[in-house]
Scaffold this motif. Structure first.
Motif, PDB file in Angstrom:
ATOM      1  N   LEU A   1      46.366  49.511  25.048  1.00 62.47           N
ATOM      2  CA  LEU A   1      45.884  48.178  24.697  1.00 62.47           C
ATOM      3  C   LEU A   1      44.529  47.904  25.360  1.00 62.47           C
ATOM      4  O   LEU A   1      43.633  47.328  24.743  1.00 62.47           O
ATOM      5  N   THR A   2      44.391  48.364  26.602  1.00 63.86           N
ATOM      6  CA  THR A   2      43.121  48.182  27.315  1.00 63.86           C
ATOM      7  C   THR A   2      42.007  48.971  26.652  1.00 63.86           C
ATOM      8  O   THR A   2      40.887  48.465  26.460  1.00 63.86           O
ATOM      9  N   GLU A   3      42.280  50.212  26.276  1.00 60.89           N
ATOM     10  CA  GLU A   3      41.259  51.074  25.675  1.00 60.89           C
ATOM     11  C   GLU A   3      40.773  50.526  24.331  1.00 60.89           C
ATOM     12  O   GLU A   3      39.572  50.477  24.073  1.00 60.89           O
ATOM     13  N   LEU A   4      41.708  50.141  23.481  1.00 59.44           N
ATOM     14  CA  LEU A   4      41.299  49.677  22.152  1.00 59.44           C
ATOM     15  C   LEU A   4      40.576  48.330  22.219  1.00 59.44           C
ATOM     16  O   LEU A   4      39.680  48.063  21.415  1.00 59.44           O
ATOM     17  N   THR A   5      40.952  47.500  23.196  1.00 55.82           N
ATOM     18  CA  THR A   5      40.255  46.219  23.359  1.00 55.82           C
ATOM     19  C   THR A   5      38.860  46.438  23.927  1.00 55.82           C
ATOM     20  O   THR A   5      37.888  45.827  23.459  1.00 55.82           O
ATOM     21  N   LEU A   6      38.742  47.323  24.921  1.00 58.74           N
ATOM     22  CA  LEU A   6      37.430  47.626  25.497  1.00 58.74           C
ATOM     23  C   LEU A   6      36.508  48.274  24.474  1.00 58.74           C
ATOM     24  O   LEU A   6      35.288  48.083  24.521  1.00 58.74           O
TER      25      LEU A   6
END
Length: 226
Positions: A34-39
């Motif tokens: 979730l962090t990677e795709l949001t970043l």
């Protein structure tokens, strides 16, 4: 000016949210956190490139392949940025630099319809509000899509993969209606990708298909000297 910018950017926000949610679901399906795709939405902010990147991650492409492919896909941003900066030549560099980072096809199109704001007092706030409305909606939609990717059934999330192809077809059809050779260029790029994928990785096949297909357009879409 800020209120007007948000108002003009609202239709972009409505259009971005479902696409961003779909991207989030597909990116989650591709194995991104979730962090990677949001970043990725925070730092890249380019829908077609992010869809392509997620798809290339699925097929196991390396980082260099993804970077080169998305760079080529977004090369048009250089031309758009130059045109945008020409309209904002009355603004200082402290405004031009951040505003250029928020350019997309949609924000460029909407700003092109409101060129007079650049000459008005605090006109920069109009463009900042327009771009931030689109930018924040894309990030929010990506985050929501990532959350949905964790809770919806896997079969349903996999079926959303068709959105990638639907999006590119949706971008292609208007161009084909105006100029049939645009469709021919797409076919050339597809065939090059298929041929290259027989003896190289999927990622580099996409890169070569994009680059060579684009180069074919230089000749096929050349305007008559007359």
């Amino acid at each position: 000016m800020i209120r007007k910018g948000i108002t003009v950017g609202f239709p972009i926000m409505i259009g971005y949210l479902p696409i961003a949610i779909t991207y989030g679901v597909l990116a989650k399906q591709a194995g991104m956190t979730l962090t990677e795709l949001t970043l990725m939405s925070v730092m890249v902010f380019a829908g077609a490139s992010q869809f392509m990147g997620a798809n290339m991650i699925v097929v196991g492409s390396g980082a260099l392949e993804i970077i080169v492919a998305t760079f080529v896909l977004n090369f048009r941003q250089f031309v758009m940025s130059l045109s945008f900066m020409n309209r904002l030549r009355n603004l200082s560099l402290k405004w031009k630099a951040p505003l250029s980072l928020g350019l997309t096809d949609e924000t460029f199109a909407m700003s092109s319809l409101h060129i007079n704001e650049a000459k008005k007092e605090k006109g920069a706030y109009f463009y900042a509000a327009l771009i931030l409305t689109a930018y924040l909606s894309w990030i929010m939609g990506s985050f929501l899509g990532g959350i949905l990717g964790e809770i919806i059934p896997e079969q349903l999330s996999q079926s959303m993969g068709i959105a990638l192809y639907a999006m590119f077809i949706g971008l292609l059809i208007p161009s084909v209606k105006k100029e049939w050779r645009a469709g021919f260029i797409a076919v050339i790029a597809m065939l090059i990708n298929v041929i290259c994928s027989q003896f190289m990785s999927e990622g580099w096949a996409i890169v070569f298909g994009t680059v060579l297909g684009g180069l074919s357009g230089v000749f096929l879409l050349k305007e008559d000297a007359s």
